[in-house]
Design a protein around this motif. Structure first.
Motif, PDB file in Angstrom:
ATOM      1  N   ASN A  38      -3.877   5.714   2.894  1.00 37.03           N
ATOM      2  CA  ASN A  38      -4.751   5.380   1.765  1.00 37.03           C
ATOM      3  C   ASN A  38      -3.938   5.109   0.505  1.00 37.03           C
ATOM      4  OD1 ASN A  38      -7.026   5.651   3.352  1.00 37.03           O
ATOM      5  ND2 ASN A  38      -7.466   7.742   2.676  1.00 37.03           N
ATOM      6  N   ARG A  39      -2.901   5.901   0.295  1.00 38.09           N
ATOM      7  CA  ARG A  39      -2.034   5.705  -0.878  1.00 38.09           C
ATOM      8  C   ARG A  39      -1.322   4.359  -0.782  1.00 38.09           C
ATOM      9  NH1 ARG A  39       0.592   9.857  -4.334  1.00 38.09           N
ATOM     10  NH2 ARG A  39       1.335   8.572  -6.036  1.00 38.09           N
ATOM     11  N   ILE A  40      -0.805   4.044   0.406  1.00 43.41           N
ATOM     12  CA  ILE A  40      -0.109   2.768   0.615  1.00 43.41           C
ATOM     13  C   ILE A  40      -1.072   1.598   0.407  1.00 43.41           C
ATOM     14  CG2 ILE A  40       1.043   1.333   2.345  1.00 43.41           C
ATOM     15  CD1 ILE A  40       2.187   3.997   3.499  1.00 43.41           C
ATOM     16  N   ASP A  41      -2.294   1.715   0.943  1.00 39.50           N
ATOM     17  CA  ASP A  41      -3.303   0.662   0.740  1.00 39.50           C
ATOM     18  C   ASP A  41      -3.578   0.454  -0.745  1.00 39.50           C
ATOM     19  OD1 ASP A  41      -3.656   0.045   3.409  1.00 39.50           O
ATOM     20  OD2 ASP A  41      -5.474   1.260   3.641  1.00 39.50           O
ATOM     21  N   SER A  42      -3.733   1.542  -1.499  1.00 39.85           N
ATOM     22  CA  SER A  42      -4.056   1.427  -2.926  1.00 39.85           C
ATOM     23  C   SER A  42      -2.906   0.807  -3.710  1.00 39.85           C
ATOM     24  CB  SER A  42      -4.423   2.792  -3.502  1.00 39.85           C
ATOM     25  OG  SER A  42      -3.268   3.601  -3.672  1.00 39.85           O
ATOM     26  N   GLU A  43      -1.695   0.891  -3.189  1.00 42.96           N
ATOM     27  CA  GLU A  43      -0.506   0.352  -3.859  1.00 42.96           C
ATOM     28  C   GLU A  43      -0.090  -0.998  -3.304  1.00 42.96           C
ATOM     29  OE1 GLU A  43       2.291   3.466  -3.206  1.00 42.96           O
ATOM     30  OE2 GLU A  43       1.195   4.882  -4.429  1.00 42.96           O
ATOM     31  N   LYS A  44      -0.907  -1.557  -2.406  1.00 44.02           N
ATOM     32  CA  LYS A  44      -0.602  -2.855  -1.781  1.00 44.02           C
ATOM     33  C   LYS A  44       0.684  -2.793  -0.954  1.00 44.02           C
ATOM     34  CE  LYS A  44      -3.977  -4.947  -4.095  1.00 44.02           C
ATOM     35  NZ  LYS A  44      -5.019  -3.974  -4.165  1.00 44.02           N
ATOM     36  N   GLY A  45       0.932  -1.639  -0.335  1.00 45.58           N
ATOM     37  CA  GLY A  45       2.057  -1.508   0.577  1.00 45.58           C
ATOM     38  C   GLY A  45       1.721  -2.148   1.906  1.00 45.58           C
ATOM     39  N   ASP A  46       2.726  -2.238   2.811  1.00 49.08           N
ATOM     40  CA  ASP A  46       2.458  -2.916   4.085  1.00 49.08           C
ATOM     41  C   ASP A  46       2.797  -2.085   5.314  1.00 49.08           C
ATOM     42  OD1 ASP A  46       5.240  -3.027   4.058  1.00 49.08           O
ATOM     43  OD2 ASP A  46       5.334  -5.120   4.671  1.00 49.08           O
ATOM     44  N   GLY A  47       3.387  -0.909   5.149  1.00 40.29           N
ATOM     45  CA  GLY A  47       3.708  -0.126   6.333  1.00 40.29           C
ATOM     46  C   GLY A  47       4.439   1.160   6.005  1.00 40.29           C
ATOM     47  N   ILE A  48       4.958   1.778   7.067  1.00 38.25           N
ATOM     48  CA  ILE A  48       5.689   3.038   6.953  1.00 38.25           C
ATOM     49  C   ILE A  48       6.979   2.905   7.754  1.00 38.25           C
ATOM     50  CG2 ILE A  48       5.684   5.520   7.451  1.00 38.25           C
ATOM     51  CD1 ILE A  48       2.606   5.398   7.331  1.00 38.25           C
ATOM     52  N   ARG A  49       8.089   3.306   7.166  1.00 42.07           N
ATOM     53  CA  ARG A  49       9.360   3.378   7.885  1.00 42.07           C
ATOM     54  C   ARG A  49       9.591   4.854   8.223  1.00 42.07           C
ATOM     55  NH1 ARG A  49      12.259   0.038   5.224  1.00 42.07           N
ATOM     56  NH2 ARG A  49      12.119  -1.497   6.881  1.00 42.07           N
ATOM     57  N   PHE A  50       9.993   5.107   9.467  1.00 46.01           N
ATOM     58  CA  PHE A  50      10.256   6.464   9.932  1.00 46.01           C
ATOM     59  C   PHE A  50      11.767   6.698   9.940  1.00 46.01           C
ATOM     60  CE2 PHE A  50       6.205   5.239  11.622  1.00 46.01           C
ATOM     61  CZ  PHE A  50       5.429   6.381  11.518  1.00 46.01           C
ATOM     62  N   ARG A  78       6.849  -2.112   1.278  1.00 47.22           N
ATOM     63  CA  ARG A  78       6.139  -3.298   0.792  1.00 47.22           C
ATOM     64  C   ARG A  78       6.956  -4.505   1.179  1.00 47.22           C
ATOM     65  NH1 ARG A  78       4.455  -2.542  -5.432  1.00 47.22           N
ATOM     66  NH2 ARG A  78       5.560  -4.474  -5.736  1.00 47.22           N
ATOM     67  N   TYR A  79       6.282  -5.592   1.436  1.00 47.22           N
ATOM     68  CA  TYR A  79       6.993  -6.800   1.817  1.00 47.22           C
ATOM     69  C   TYR A  79       7.655  -7.419   0.593  1.00 47.22           C
ATOM     70  CZ  TYR A  79       8.302 -11.085   4.085  1.00 47.22           C
ATOM     71  OH  TYR A  79       9.027 -12.126   4.587  1.00 47.22           O
ATOM     72  N   ASP A  80       8.955  -7.631   0.676  1.00 42.79           N
ATOM     73  CA  ASP A  80       9.739  -8.279  -0.372  1.00 42.79           C
ATOM     74  C   ASP A  80       9.926  -9.725   0.066  1.00 42.79           C
ATOM     75  OD1 ASP A  80      11.796  -9.351  -1.923  1.00 42.79           O
ATOM     76  OD2 ASP A  80      13.060  -7.562  -1.811  1.00 42.79           O
ATOM     77  N   SER A  81       9.107 -10.628  -0.483  1.00 45.62           N
ATOM     78  CA  SER A  81       9.137 -12.024  -0.039  1.00 45.62           C
ATOM     79  C   SER A  81      10.439 -12.726  -0.420  1.00 45.62           C
ATOM     80  CB  SER A  81       7.940 -12.796  -0.593  1.00 45.62           C
ATOM     81  OG  SER A  81       7.927 -12.734  -2.003  1.00 45.62           O
ATOM     82  N   LEU A  82      11.094 -12.285  -1.478  1.00 48.57           N
ATOM     83  CA  LEU A  82      12.352 -12.899  -1.883  1.00 48.57           C
ATOM     84  C   LEU A  82      13.432 -12.684  -0.816  1.00 48.57           C
ATOM     85  CD1 LEU A  82      13.984 -14.381  -4.092  1.00 48.57           C
ATOM     86  CD2 LEU A  82      14.532 -12.128  -5.029  1.00 48.57           C
ATOM     87  N   ASN A  83      13.528 -11.437  -0.336  1.00 49.89           N
ATOM     88  CA  ASN A  83      14.535 -11.101   0.677  1.00 49.89           C
ATOM     89  C   ASN A  83      13.976 -11.122   2.094  1.00 49.89           C
ATOM     90  OD1 ASN A  83      16.772 -10.570  -1.139  1.00 49.89           O
ATOM     91  ND2 ASN A  83      15.545  -8.826  -1.819  1.00 49.89           N
ATOM     92  N   GLN A  84      12.674 -11.313   2.230  1.00 45.76           N
ATOM     93  CA  GLN A  84      11.974 -11.355   3.508  1.00 45.76           C
ATOM     94  C   GLN A  84      12.226 -10.098   4.347  1.00 45.76           C
ATOM     95  OE1 GLN A  84      12.840 -15.165   5.329  1.00 45.76           O
ATOM     96  NE2 GLN A  84      11.481 -16.199   3.916  1.00 45.76           N
ATOM     97  N   VAL A  85      12.003  -8.946   3.723  1.00 44.67           N
ATOM     98  CA  VAL A  85      12.146  -7.655   4.405  1.00 44.67           C
ATOM     99  C   VAL A  85      10.983  -6.753   3.996  1.00 44.67           C
ATOM    100  CG1 VAL A  85      14.672  -7.755   4.543  1.00 44.67           C
ATOM    101  CG2 VAL A  85      13.595  -6.642   2.580  1.00 44.67           C
ATOM    102  N   HIS A  86      10.734  -5.753   4.808  1.00 47.41           N
ATOM    103  CA  HIS A  86       9.787  -4.685   4.469  1.00 47.41           C
ATOM    104  C   HIS A  86      10.625  -3.616   3.765  1.00 47.41           C
ATOM    105  CE1 HIS A  86       6.749  -6.556   6.973  1.00 47.41           C
ATOM    106  NE2 HIS A  86       7.722  -6.768   7.845  1.00 47.41           N
ATOM    107  N   ALA A  87      10.613  -3.635   2.452  1.00 45.86           N
ATOM    108  CA  ALA A  87      11.491  -2.770   1.659  1.00 45.86           C
ATOM    109  C   ALA A  87      10.849  -1.408   1.413  1.00 45.86           C
ATOM    110  CB  ALA A  87      11.808  -3.447   0.328  1.00 45.86           C
TER     111      ALA A  87
END
Length: 182
Positions: free
Chosen positions: A86-98, A130-139
């Motif tokens: 829910n926190r990630i959704d509210s911040e426009k995040g895209d996933g979780i890294r383990f 969050r997706y970093d479109s400049l570097n094309q990574v999930h940062a």
């Protein structure tokens, strides 16, 4: 001496963790929405084999004068996971890294809430991305990053999440509900 996990082990662990969080349906029927999202599902015999493969790579360490096997599972409640999502959704995040990690061998001021029995054991840390479109990574994001306007505060900051239930300890993980361990 702690071994550095390689990319393969991290990928396997992440796939197992994601597969373990799969919603259960009556009769194990997968909906079309589930099928689109759950691309890394594996059957239980494959999961058991992969967990067994990791067992030979997991290290042991001296804890309380006794040689003990390291943690093989980390459990988080669905409420804790939902709150993070829910926190990630509210911040426009895209996933979780383990991240595979390990507690210090002795308590530090910033780990005073960790159970004494968990000291020196491996653990799992979840970091929002969050997706970093400049570097094309999930940062990873857990710092107060600068927004597009150059000011701090672009996101709320879902800080790294930890303190799941480890197994081992106790030595008998099956009694704690862990079923994939040999």
């Amino acid at each position: 001496m702690m071994k550095t996990p390689n990319l393969f082990l991290i990928t396997v662990f992440a796939a197992l963790a994601i597969g373990a969080c799969k919603p259960q349906n009556n009769g194990n029927v997968q909906t079309s929405a589930d099928a689109e999202l759950l691309k890394g599902t594996i059957n239980d015999s494959t999961a058991r084999r992969l967990v067994k493969n990791f067992g030979g790579r997991a290290h042991s360490f001296k804890h309380g004068g006794i040689i003990r096997p390291d943690t093989r599972t980390v459990w988080f409640s669905k409420e804790q996971l939902k709150a993070l999502i829910n926190r990630i959704d509210s911040e426009k995040g895209d996933g979780i890294r383990f991240y595979l990690a390990a507690y210090d061998s002795v308590k530090k001021s910033d780990t005073k809430n960790i159970k004494d029995a968990y000291m020196n054991y491996a653990t799992l840390i979840m970091v929002s991305t969050r997706y970093d479109s400049l570097n094309q990574v999930h940062a990873d994001y857990y710092k107060n990053l600068k927004g597009a306007d150059g000011k701090n505060g672009g996101i709320i900051m879902a800080i790294p999440e930890n303190q799941g239930e480890l197994c081992p300890p106790p030595a008998t993980c099956a009694k704690s509900g862990a079923t994939l361990l040999p």
